[in-house]
Scaffold this motif. Structure first.
Motif, PDB file in Angstrom:
ATOM      1  N   PRO A 143       0.788  -1.215  -0.036  1.00 16.84           N
ATOM      2  CA  PRO A 143      -0.027   0.009  -0.046  1.00 16.84           C
ATOM      3  C   PRO A 143       0.771   1.406   0.003  1.00 16.84           C
ATOM      4  CG  PRO A 143      -0.927  -1.488   1.379  1.00 16.84           C
ATOM      5  CD  PRO A 143       0.168  -2.341   0.971  1.00 16.84           C
ATOM      6  N   SER A 144       1.957   1.164   0.656  1.00 16.02           N
ATOM      7  CA  SER A 144       2.812   2.455   0.641  1.00 16.02           C
ATOM      8  C   SER A 144       3.948   2.297   0.211  1.00 16.02           C
ATOM      9  CB  SER A 144       2.883   2.825   2.277  1.00 16.02           C
ATOM     10  OG  SER A 144       1.854   2.929   2.757  1.00 16.02           O
ATOM     11  N   VAL A 145       4.650   1.214  -0.166  1.00 17.22           N
ATOM     12  CA  VAL A 145       5.845   1.297  -0.703  1.00 17.22           C
ATOM     13  C   VAL A 145       5.935   0.048  -1.771  1.00 17.22           C
ATOM     14  CG1 VAL A 145       7.087   1.846   1.240  1.00 17.22           C
ATOM     15  CG2 VAL A 145       6.771  -0.678   1.023  1.00 17.22           C
ATOM     16  N   PHE A 146       7.058   0.025  -2.485  1.00 19.10           N
ATOM     17  CA  PHE A 146       7.227  -1.047  -3.471  1.00 19.10           C
ATOM     18  C   PHE A 146       8.679  -1.361  -3.354  1.00 19.10           C
ATOM     19  CE2 PHE A 146       8.388   2.776  -5.725  1.00 19.10           C
ATOM     20  CZ  PHE A 146       9.647   2.612  -6.568  1.00 19.10           C
ATOM     21  N   ILE A 147       9.083  -3.032  -3.606  1.00 20.64           N
ATOM     22  CA  ILE A 147      10.260  -3.457  -3.033  1.00 20.64           C
ATOM     23  C   ILE A 147      11.006  -3.986  -4.477  1.00 20.64           C
ATOM     24  CG2 ILE A 147      11.339  -5.700  -1.965  1.00 20.64           C
ATOM     25  CD1 ILE A 147       9.830  -3.730  -0.239  1.00 20.64           C
ATOM     26  N   VAL A 148      12.129  -3.581  -4.613  1.00 18.70           N
ATOM     27  CA  VAL A 148      13.014  -4.123  -5.983  1.00 18.70           C
ATOM     28  C   VAL A 148      14.328  -5.084  -5.551  1.00 18.70           C
ATOM     29  CG1 VAL A 148      14.385  -3.179  -7.689  1.00 18.70           C
ATOM     30  CG2 VAL A 148      12.552  -1.851  -7.079  1.00 18.70           C
ATOM     31  N   LYS A 149      14.044  -6.334  -6.261  1.00 18.93           N
ATOM     32  CA  LYS A 149      15.351  -7.026  -5.593  1.00 18.93           C
ATOM     33  C   LYS A 149      16.305  -6.881  -6.729  1.00 18.93           C
ATOM     34  CE  LYS A 149      16.257 -12.205  -5.582  1.00 18.93           C
ATOM     35  NZ  LYS A 149      15.899 -13.449  -5.652  1.00 18.93           N
ATOM     36  N   LEU A 150      17.602  -6.380  -6.033  1.00 16.28           N
ATOM     37  CA  LEU A 150      18.570  -5.851  -6.922  1.00 16.28           C
ATOM     38  C   LEU A 150      19.340  -6.975  -7.613  1.00 16.28           C
ATOM     39  CD1 LEU A 150      19.855  -3.189  -4.545  1.00 16.28           C
ATOM     40  CD2 LEU A 150      18.285  -3.102  -6.690  1.00 16.28           C
ATOM     41  N   ASP A 151      19.900  -6.601  -8.599  1.00 22.18           N
ATOM     42  CA  ASP A 151      21.031  -7.780  -9.524  1.00 22.18           C
ATOM     43  C   ASP A 151      22.180  -7.961  -8.288  1.00 22.18           C
ATOM     44  OD1 ASP A 151      19.483  -7.675 -11.703  1.00 22.18           O
ATOM     45  OD2 ASP A 151      20.550  -6.169 -12.473  1.00 22.18           O
ATOM     46  N   GLN A 152      22.365  -9.132  -7.821  1.00 22.63           N
ATOM     47  CA  GLN A 152      23.434  -9.535  -6.866  1.00 22.63           C
ATOM     48  C   GLN A 152      24.816  -9.166  -7.159  1.00 22.63           C
ATOM     49  OE1 GLN A 152      22.704 -13.519  -5.248  1.00 22.63           O
ATOM     50  NE2 GLN A 152      20.696 -12.723  -4.757  1.00 22.63           N
ATOM     51  N   GLU A 153      25.208  -9.439  -8.623  1.00 23.64           N
ATOM     52  CA  GLU A 153      26.633  -9.287  -8.984  1.00 23.64           C
ATOM     53  C   GLU A 153      27.042  -7.754  -8.917  1.00 23.64           C
ATOM     54  OE1 GLU A 153      23.986  -9.269 -12.723  1.00 23.64           O
ATOM     55  OE2 GLU A 153      24.436 -10.758 -10.906  1.00 23.64           O
ATOM     56  N   GLN A 154      25.884  -6.730  -8.838  1.00 23.35           N
ATOM     57  CA  GLN A 154      26.187  -5.144  -9.086  1.00 23.35           C
ATOM     58  C   GLN A 154      26.074  -4.534  -7.664  1.00 23.35           C
ATOM     59  OE1 GLN A 154      23.597  -3.837 -11.902  1.00 23.35           O
ATOM     60  NE2 GLN A 154      25.009  -4.477 -13.727  1.00 23.35           N
ATOM     61  N   HIS A 155      25.563  -5.215  -6.889  1.00 19.80           N
ATOM     62  CA  HIS A 155      24.999  -4.176  -5.596  1.00 19.80           C
ATOM     63  C   HIS A 155      25.304  -5.301  -4.263  1.00 19.80           C
ATOM     64  CE1 HIS A 155      23.181  -1.601  -8.275  1.00 19.80           C
ATOM     65  NE2 HIS A 155      22.277  -2.679  -8.895  1.00 19.80           N
ATOM     66  N   ALA A 156      25.523  -4.437  -3.232  1.00 22.44           N
ATOM     67  CA  ALA A 156      25.998  -5.181  -1.913  1.00 22.44           C
ATOM     68  C   ALA A 156      24.646  -5.516  -1.239  1.00 22.44           C
ATOM     69  CB  ALA A 156      26.488  -4.297  -1.047  1.00 22.44           C
ATOM     70  N   PHE A 157      23.481  -4.786  -1.491  1.00 21.48           N
ATOM     71  CA  PHE A 157      22.188  -5.200  -0.855  1.00 21.48           C
ATOM     72  C   PHE A 157      21.252  -6.293  -1.904  1.00 21.48           C
ATOM     73  CE2 PHE A 157      23.099  -0.624   0.245  1.00 21.48           C
ATOM     74  CZ  PHE A 157      23.329  -0.937   1.593  1.00 21.48           C
ATOM     75  N   LYS A 158      20.527  -6.803  -1.298  1.00 22.64           N
ATOM     76  CA  LYS A 158      19.450  -7.682  -1.980  1.00 22.64           C
ATOM     77  C   LYS A 158      18.425  -6.911  -2.467  1.00 22.64           C
ATOM     78  CE  LYS A 158      21.095 -12.129   0.182  1.00 22.64           C
ATOM     79  NZ  LYS A 158      20.697 -13.277   0.705  1.00 22.64           N
ATOM     80  N   ARG A 159      17.611  -6.078  -1.697  1.00 17.49           N
ATOM     81  CA  ARG A 159      16.513  -5.686  -1.660  1.00 17.49           C
ATOM     82  C   ARG A 159      16.557  -4.137  -1.284  1.00 17.49           C
ATOM     83  NH1 ARG A 159      15.090 -10.738  -0.406  1.00 17.49           N
ATOM     84  NH2 ARG A 159      13.860 -11.923  -1.795  1.00 17.49           N
ATOM     85  N   VAL A 160      15.688  -3.281  -2.082  1.00 21.40           N
ATOM     86  CA  VAL A 160      15.723  -1.904  -1.462  1.00 21.40           C
ATOM     87  C   VAL A 160      14.109  -1.493  -1.548  1.00 21.40           C
ATOM     88  CG1 VAL A 160      17.676  -1.006  -2.238  1.00 21.40           C
ATOM     89  CG2 VAL A 160      16.033  -1.084  -3.861  1.00 21.40           C
TER      90      VAL A 160
END
Length: 91
Positions: A44-61
């Motif tokens: 309802p208030s946010v959306f989740i993005v699963k990041l490309d693992q080889e490019q980023h240290a975080f898994k999701r934002v």
């Protein structure tokens, strides 16, 4: 009116769940953060993005729809027909 705008952004993002997207976010102090990943879920208030693992240290934002409305975050959907930017244009 702002509530309708947020709902409109949410609905346009819901149509692209599971697709690859590019994000450009304001990082402060003249920094722009660019990330790529898959739009995983909308809430309802946010959306989740699963990041490309080889490019980023975080898994999701996560980002709020208000970030898209205020242009703090630019969302571009990458699909077979080309790239489509998700924005809200006031009439």
């Amino acid at each position: 009116m702002a509530k309708n705008a947020l709902l409109e952004i949410k609905r346009s993002l819901e149509a692209h769940v599971g697709q690859k997207i590019m994000l450009k976010a304001n990082g402060g102090r003249r920094k722009t953060i660019e990330r790529t990943g898959v739009l995983e879920e909308t809430y309802p208030s946010v959306f989740i993005v699963k990041l490309d693992q080889e490019q980023h240290a975080f898994k999701r934002v996560s980002y709020s729809y208000a970030d898209v409305l205020t242009d703090s975050v630019q969302v571009t959907v990458c699909n077979d027909e080309g790239q489509v930017r998700i924005t809200y244009i006031q009439n």
